[in-house]
Design an enzyme around this catalytic site. Structure first.
Site, mmCIF file in Angstrom:
data_model
loop_
_atom_site.group_PDB
_atom_site.id
_atom_site.type_symbol
_atom_site.label_atom_id
_atom_site.label_comp_id
_atom_site.label_asym_id
_atom_site.label_seq_id
_atom_site.Cartn_x
_atom_site.Cartn_y
_atom_site.Cartn_z
ATOM 1 N N ASN A 90 0.826 -1.218 0.000
ATOM 2 C CA ASN A 90 0.000 0.000 0.000
ATOM 3 C C ASN A 90 0.860 1.267 0.000
ATOM 4 O O ASN A 90 0.505 2.276 0.602
ATOM 5 C CB ASN A 90 -0.990 0.012 1.180
ATOM 6 C CG ASN A 90 -2.048 1.105 1.118
ATOM 7 O OD1 ASN A 90 -2.499 1.604 2.154
ATOM 8 N ND2 ASN A 90 -2.464 1.496 -0.058
ATOM 9 N N CYS A 129 2.889 1.724 -3.232
ATOM 10 C CA CYS A 129 3.216 1.962 -4.654
ATOM 11 C C CYS A 129 1.953 1.887 -5.524
ATOM 12 O O CYS A 129 1.434 2.904 -5.970
ATOM 13 C CB CYS A 129 4.258 0.958 -5.153
ATOM 14 S SG CYS A 129 5.828 1.010 -4.247
ATOM 15 N N ARG A 130 1.463 0.674 -5.776
ATOM 16 C CA ARG A 130 0.396 0.517 -6.777
ATOM 17 C C ARG A 130 -0.982 0.936 -6.285
ATOM 18 O O ARG A 130 -1.693 1.670 -6.971
ATOM 19 C CB ARG A 130 0.348 -0.947 -7.252
ATOM 20 C CG ARG A 130 1.581 -1.365 -8.009
ATOM 21 C CD ARG A 130 1.662 -2.873 -8.117
ATOM 22 N NE ARG A 130 1.920 -3.490 -6.824
ATOM 23 C CZ ARG A 130 1.888 -4.777 -6.580
ATOM 24 N NH1 ARG A 130 1.578 -5.609 -7.552
ATOM 25 N NH2 ARG A 130 2.154 -5.245 -5.375
ATOM 26 N N SER A 131 -1.400 0.434 -5.098
ATOM 27 C CA SER A 131 -2.783 0.735 -4.697
ATOM 28 C C SER A 131 -2.998 2.206 -4.339
ATOM 29 O O SER A 131 -4.059 2.754 -4.660
ATOM 30 C CB SER A 131 -3.283 -0.210 -3.597
ATOM 31 O OG SER A 131 -2.549 -0.095 -2.414
HETATM 32 P P1 4NP Z 1 3.146 -2.164 -3.481
HETATM 33 O O1 4NP Z 1 4.736 -2.358 -3.573
HETATM 34 O O2 4NP Z 1 2.571 -3.503 -3.102
HETATM 35 O O3 4NP Z 1 2.773 -1.772 -4.864
HETATM 36 O O4 4NP Z 1 2.924 -1.091 -2.448
HETATM 37 C C1 4NP Z 1 5.493 -2.880 -2.526
HETATM 38 C C2 4NP Z 1 5.843 -2.095 -1.456
HETATM 39 C C3 4NP Z 1 6.649 -2.610 -0.449
HETATM 40 C C4 4NP Z 1 7.079 -3.915 -0.527
HETATM 41 C C5 4NP Z 1 6.722 -4.723 -1.582
HETATM 42 C C6 4NP Z 1 5.914 -4.205 -2.589
HETATM 43 N N1 4NP Z 1 7.917 -4.456 0.504
HETATM 44 O O5 4NP Z 1 8.374 -5.595 0.356
HETATM 45 O O6 4NP Z 1 8.175 -3.754 1.495
#
Ligand code: 4NP
Length: 174
Positions: free
Chosen positions: A24, A26-28
């Site tokens: 939560n 980057c993408r969402s």
């Molecule tokens: P999101 O990306 O799912 O698009 O917010 C990520 C953000 C953090 C992590 C993985 C994906 N992480 O491993 O901390």
């Protein structure tokens, strides 16, 4: 009459849409910001409630990733006010559409879904009518190009999602 006041809800309740990815950050939140902007622009800001959450809790309370914020800001979307939260069982009581950004997010949500849930649980791009690809790939371990790819895919999906929700007949223009 303002655009917003011309929008009317069937059932007199806002439709609630939740975007879900892993962190939560980057993408969402990007989908949250772009869909909210689109809904506002269409004059449905008071008919559709938009939120986002992550299946993981590592970033709870954090603002969106700086790289995601930068590519969004370049396109005119300010995400600085958003904060990460973890998806919760209550979300299945509160949201009409719960949309995972990739298949892993979807699987996680499907395992959480109560049998009685009557909303739409699906993949964001698929539910938005995008057929050439199914997932918004995780850009977190990638570079600028991956963040640009993510926002581009999300941008493709938002109008389709809005039309889909309208087509489901739960909201209509007066
Ligand atoms: P999101 O990306 O799912 O698009 O917010 C990520 C953000 C953090 C992590 C993985 C994906 N992480 O491993 O901390």
């Amino acid at each position: 009459m303002s655009k917003n006041s011309a929008a009317q809800k069937v059932k007199n309740q806002p439709i609630r849409v939740l975007f879900v990815c892993l962190g939560n950050i980057c993408r969402s939140p990007t989908a949250h910001a772009l869909f909210q902007a689109y809904v506002n622009q269409q004059g449905y800001g008071d008919c559709i409630v938009v939120d986002s959450a992550g299946t993981g809790s590592w970033h709870t309370g954090h603002p969106p990733d700086e790289r995601a914020q930068r590519v969004a800001l370049e396109q005119g979307y300010d995400m600085s006010g958003l904060r990460s939260r973890t998806v919760s069982p209550d979300d299945f009581e509160n949201f009409d559409y719960i949309l995972g950004m990739d298949k892993e997010n979807f699987k996680h949500l499907a395992m959480m879904k109560p049998a009685a849930y009557r909303g739409v649980l699906g993949l964001f791009l698929t539910e938005s009518g995008i057929h050439h690809t199914v997932e918004v790939p995780d850009p977190f371990y990638g570079d600028q190009q991956h963040f640009e790819q993510a926002i581009e895919l999300i941008q493709h999906g938002v109008a389709g999602l809005f039309n889909r929700i309208k087509g489901d007949g739960l909201i209509s223009k007066a």
